[in-house]
Design a protein around this motif. Structure first.
Motif, PDB file in Angstrom:
ATOM      1  N   HIS A 233     -53.604  23.012  15.559  1.00 53.41           N
ATOM      2  CA  HIS A 233     -54.744  22.617  16.321  1.00 53.41           C
ATOM      3  C   HIS A 233     -54.023  21.062  17.271  1.00 53.41           C
ATOM      4  O   HIS A 233     -53.516  20.283  16.433  1.00 53.41           O
ATOM      5  N   TRP A 234     -54.415  21.042  18.312  1.00 50.00           N
ATOM      6  CA  TRP A 234     -53.991  19.951  19.220  1.00 50.00           C
ATOM      7  C   TRP A 234     -55.192  19.323  20.133  1.00 50.00           C
ATOM      8  O   TRP A 234     -56.144  19.763  19.900  1.00 50.00           O
ATOM      9  N   ILE A 235     -54.946  17.978  19.999  1.00 50.35           N
ATOM     10  CA  ILE A 235     -55.887  17.195  20.814  1.00 50.35           C
ATOM     11  C   ILE A 235     -55.347  16.549  21.839  1.00 50.35           C
ATOM     12  O   ILE A 235     -54.003  16.228  21.985  1.00 50.35           O
ATOM     13  N   PRO A 236     -55.944  16.110  22.941  1.00 49.20           N
ATOM     14  CA  PRO A 236     -55.273  15.604  23.820  1.00 49.20           C
ATOM     15  C   PRO A 236     -54.990  14.083  23.631  1.00 49.20           C
ATOM     16  O   PRO A 236     -55.457  13.351  22.713  1.00 49.20           O
ATOM     17  N   ASP A 237     -53.684  13.604  24.213  1.00 46.86           N
ATOM     18  CA  ASP A 237     -53.224  12.349  23.722  1.00 46.86           C
ATOM     19  C   ASP A 237     -53.671  11.289  24.916  1.00 46.86           C
ATOM     20  O   ASP A 237     -53.208  11.808  26.329  1.00 46.86           O
ATOM     21  N   THR A 238     -54.801  10.570  24.684  1.00 44.69           N
ATOM     22  CA  THR A 238     -55.363   9.616  25.597  1.00 44.69           C
ATOM     23  C   THR A 238     -54.664   8.583  25.899  1.00 44.69           C
ATOM     24  O   THR A 238     -55.149   7.693  26.350  1.00 44.69           O
ATOM     25  N   SER A 239     -53.518   8.012  25.016  1.00 42.74           N
ATOM     26  CA  SER A 239     -53.157   6.854  25.124  1.00 42.74           C
ATOM     27  C   SER A 239     -52.424   6.452  26.503  1.00 42.74           C
ATOM     28  O   SER A 239     -52.070   7.413  27.459  1.00 42.74           O
ATOM     29  N   ARG A 240     -52.329   5.137  26.786  1.00 41.72           N
ATOM     30  CA  ARG A 240     -51.770   4.647  28.065  1.00 41.72           C
ATOM     31  C   ARG A 240     -50.287   5.068  28.250  1.00 41.72           C
ATOM     32  O   ARG A 240     -49.823   5.544  29.304  1.00 41.72           O
ATOM     33  N   ARG A 241     -49.549   5.231  26.971  1.00 40.76           N
ATOM     34  CA  ARG A 241     -48.027   5.730  26.925  1.00 40.76           C
ATOM     35  C   ARG A 241     -48.127   7.225  27.722  1.00 40.76           C
ATOM     36  O   ARG A 241     -47.412   7.617  28.637  1.00 40.76           O
ATOM     37  N   ALA A 242     -49.277   8.232  27.246  1.00 40.67           N
ATOM     38  CA  ALA A 242     -49.228   9.512  27.515  1.00 40.67           C
ATOM     39  C   ALA A 242     -49.330   9.606  29.183  1.00 40.67           C
ATOM     40  O   ALA A 242     -48.919  10.407  29.764  1.00 40.67           O
ATOM     41  N   ARG A 243     -50.442   8.903  29.404  1.00 44.21           N
ATOM     42  CA  ARG A 243     -50.876   8.661  30.857  1.00 44.21           C
ATOM     43  C   ARG A 243     -49.655   8.235  31.951  1.00 44.21           C
ATOM     44  O   ARG A 243     -49.534   8.870  32.963  1.00 44.21           O
ATOM     45  N   ARG A 244     -49.032   7.373  31.411  1.00 45.15           N
ATOM     46  CA  ARG A 244     -47.707   6.934  32.222  1.00 45.15           C
ATOM     47  C   ARG A 244     -46.801   8.155  32.095  1.00 45.15           C
ATOM     48  O   ARG A 244     -46.150   8.299  33.213  1.00 45.15           O
ATOM     49  N   ALA A 245     -46.489   9.049  31.265  1.00 42.79           N
ATOM     50  CA  ALA A 245     -45.606   9.762  30.951  1.00 42.79           C
ATOM     51  C   ALA A 245     -46.159  10.911  31.985  1.00 42.79           C
ATOM     52  O   ALA A 245     -45.046  11.453  32.497  1.00 42.79           O
ATOM     53  N   GLN A 246     -47.152  11.435  31.985  1.00 44.88           N
ATOM     54  CA  GLN A 246     -47.798  12.424  32.869  1.00 44.88           C
ATOM     55  C   GLN A 246     -47.656  11.913  34.318  1.00 44.88           C
ATOM     56  O   GLN A 246     -47.151  13.033  35.186  1.00 44.88           O
ATOM     57  N   ARG A 247     -47.906  10.693  34.632  1.00 43.21           N
ATOM     58  CA  ARG A 247     -47.500  10.275  36.090  1.00 43.21           C
ATOM     59  C   ARG A 247     -46.167  10.334  36.386  1.00 43.21           C
ATOM     60  O   ARG A 247     -45.737  11.095  37.411  1.00 43.21           O
TER      61      ARG A 247
END
Length: 593
Positions: A233-247
């Motif tokens: 089971h997975w949950i979204p990674d809402t950390s700033r690092r993850a958001r930066r990686a997505q950008r």
């Protein structure tokens, strides 16, 4: 025609040699680990020469050798350090006992044991050199162990830098800087204790980096298995690092998503990279699982033992124990997150941290206590019978031996925390990284004009041992610490800068609470590795952003002046006879005299 046919069947020597060289090059290219070790040994050999050549000079008891060398000698012969008279009488004249000791009159100790303010391990290290290399009448013998320790530190320094930055030019530069620094050279050539602390804690740090590599491989391998389970089971990674990686990914930059193309470290790099690819972590999701237990490894156990040995040299090893344990547990937690597990912080703090403390603290404390075995087994050791002679005092529920041992430590603690005796070379700890007030171990005016003094026959001839670091290394390193922190802030975190700062936190920051205490700049030997790693950190940042040619020019432009400065200062680090004016030309500031 016959001659031509004969020659045509032979191989020319030049072609044969060229082919052999090509085959050797190919074999070395196929064995990068062997090449890295060959280069490591080569740099260490160079640094060892700087430490061992003329190691017996000066033929005198230098600075605090008067305590540690004589203690080591009596420990070797009697099991415990003994007191010495200040003067001895020969032919009706009084001679300093240190002068006679250096001349080979080494058996004039008193019967009573000495009150010492540092644990025994460092003096046992010096005693080992005395045992192996000729006894106390030989100045080479009582400095041999420190020279060996200083040479080993170069090897460890290279391997640490290689694990951190995964680049051979950076790693060899780190070893070269360690080889030519003045504090490292003078402490390696003098029978004092601090070089042993440095090599023990640096070795422990290398082992903790090995643990980190091991933990990363294990986590990535387990993540691949856990992620493949049907009930995963997975949950979204809402950390700033993850958001930066997505950008970054949206912009076509995948370097952050993978943690950086060069983020593999040391010999485990290829395996880690492979494991990461196998895991195939989705950077926007975290697996709802805790992952494997990574608290225990033999690397960590060995690190605890080495820090216990460092503490057995001087109590300042305690601070390294605290700093290294904290940073290692944080690394574990962060690697859980990077592998893709959700409960990375809680697992790190509530599971890994207690389990780590459960075995590291006993190993560390047990190693420290083992260094005192001689005190326990010799009935005439200092304060051995304190509890028997003072019934009802101290910690009464302890057995007599331990009660005396604790009281001895109370007395040592009072000494260290109240020591404020004026000294000509006292140095505020805040000034150590800038080498504001170096320590003069030895300064002597010589008769005649030996050595380099022959070049100036009308000048006084002197020999000096000045524990002064290469100014360019220390000043540049101090600047790079600040630059490194700024880079880490701008990049929103970088575990390597915390690896660099861990040494400062453990080796320098605690001294801020003892600004009133009598301290000396040569204590800064324990932070020399992290001064060098700060330079490497900034250098690696530059290397990743410039071409190979520009990097070679930058590296040469940095190392060449440092090497020239070390050549200039080497005579006053090693008691080479020099004209007085030559010595004075090295005193760039009044505080250096």
């Amino acid at each position: 025609m016959v001659l031509s046919s004969v020659n045509s069947g032979r191989t020319r020597p030049s072609a044969s040699v060229g082919g052999a060289l090509l085959r050797l090059r190919a074999r070395l290219a196929a064995a990068p680990r062997l090449v890295s070790w060959l280069l490591t040994v080569l740099v260490a050999f160079f640094g060892g020469l700087l430490r061992f050549i003329r190691l017996g000079e000066p033929r005198a008891v230098v600075f605090d050798e008067t305590y540690y060398v004589k203690d080591a000698w009596t420990m070797l012969l009697t099991g415990e350090p003994r007191n010495w008279p200040e003067f001895l009488t020969r032919r009706g004249l009084d001679f300093p006992v240190d002068t006679l000791f250096a001349q080979g009159d080494t058996n004039r100790w008193l019967s009573n044991t000495e009150y010492v303010v540092h644990p025994p391990v460092g003096k046992w290290c010096i005693a080992l050199g005395l045992k192996l290399f000729g006894g106390a009448g030989n100045t080479f013998a009582w400095r041999a162990s420190t020279a060996i320790a200083g040479t080993i530190a170069i090897i460890i320094m290279i391997r640490v830098a290689l694990r951190l930055f995964n680049n051979m030019s950076i790693a060899l530069s780190a070893g070269l800087l360690m080889s030519v620094d003045g504090v490292g050279i003078t402490l390696s050539r003098t029978g004092l204790l601090d070089i042993f602390i440095m090599v023990f804690v640096l070795g422990a740090f290398d082992l903790l980096l090995m643990h980190r590599d091991w933990a990363r491989v294990k986590l990535r391998a387990h993540y691949a298995v856990d992620a493949a389970r049907r009930d995963a089971h997975w949950i979204p990674d809402t950390s700033r690092r993850a958001r930066r990686a997505q950008r970054k990914a949206a912009d076509g930059d995948s370097s952050v998503a993978g943690g950086g193309a060069n983020d593999t470290t040391g010999t485990a790099g290829a395996a880690v990279s492979s494991s990461a690819n196998t895991a195939g972590r989705n950077q926007s999701m975290l697996l709802d699982a805790r992952g494997p237990v990574i608290a225990f490894s033999w690397y960590r156990a060995a690190a605890a033992i080495l820090i216990g040995l460092a503490t057995g040299v001087k109590w300042s090893g305690i601070y390294f124990m605290a700093a290294f344990c904290v940073i290692s547990v944080i690394w574990d937690a962060w690697e859980r997150y990077r592998a893709g597990y959700r409960s990375w912080l809680s697992t790190g703090l509530l599971c890994d941290a207690p389990l780590t403390a459960l075995y590291m603290l006993p190993l560390w404390a047990g190693t420290y206590l083992a260094g005192w075995i001689g005190w326990f087994i010799h009935p005439d050791s200092y304060m051995h019978d304190w509890a028997r002679n003072n019934p009802g005092q101290g910690i009464t529920w302890l057995p007599e031996g331990l009660r005396s041992f604790v009281e001895y430590h109370v007395e040592m603690w009072q000494f260290h925390t109240t020591l404020d005796t004026p000294h000509d070379y006292k140095a505020n700890p805040l000034t150590w990284p800038l080498q504001v007030r170096p320590t003069s171990f030895y300064w002597q005016e010589l008769d005649g004009h030996p050595g380099l003094c022959s070049l100036a026959p009308h000048s006084k001839c002197v020999a000096a041992v000045t524990s002064l670091g290469n100014p360019l290394i220390w000043w540049l390193g101090s600047l790079c610490v600040i630059i490194g922190i700024i880079i880490a802030i701008v990049k929103h975190g970088d575990w390597r800068i915390w690896a660099v700062l861990a040494g400062f936190i453990g080796g320098w920051l605690p001294w801020a609470q003892y600004l009133h205490r009598t301290t000396f700049t040569f204590y800064s030997i324990v932070i020399l590795p992290w001064i060098i790693l700060a330079i490497c950190y900034v250098g690696d940042h530059v290397r990743r952003r410039v071409s190979a040619g520009t990097w070679r020019i930058t590296l040469t432009a940095t190392l060449l002046p440092i090497l020239l400065v070390s050549v200039f200062f080497y005579p006053i680090w090693t008691a080479m006879p020099v004209p007085y004016e030559f010595w004075l030309s090295h005193m760039w500031f009044k505080s250096w005299i």
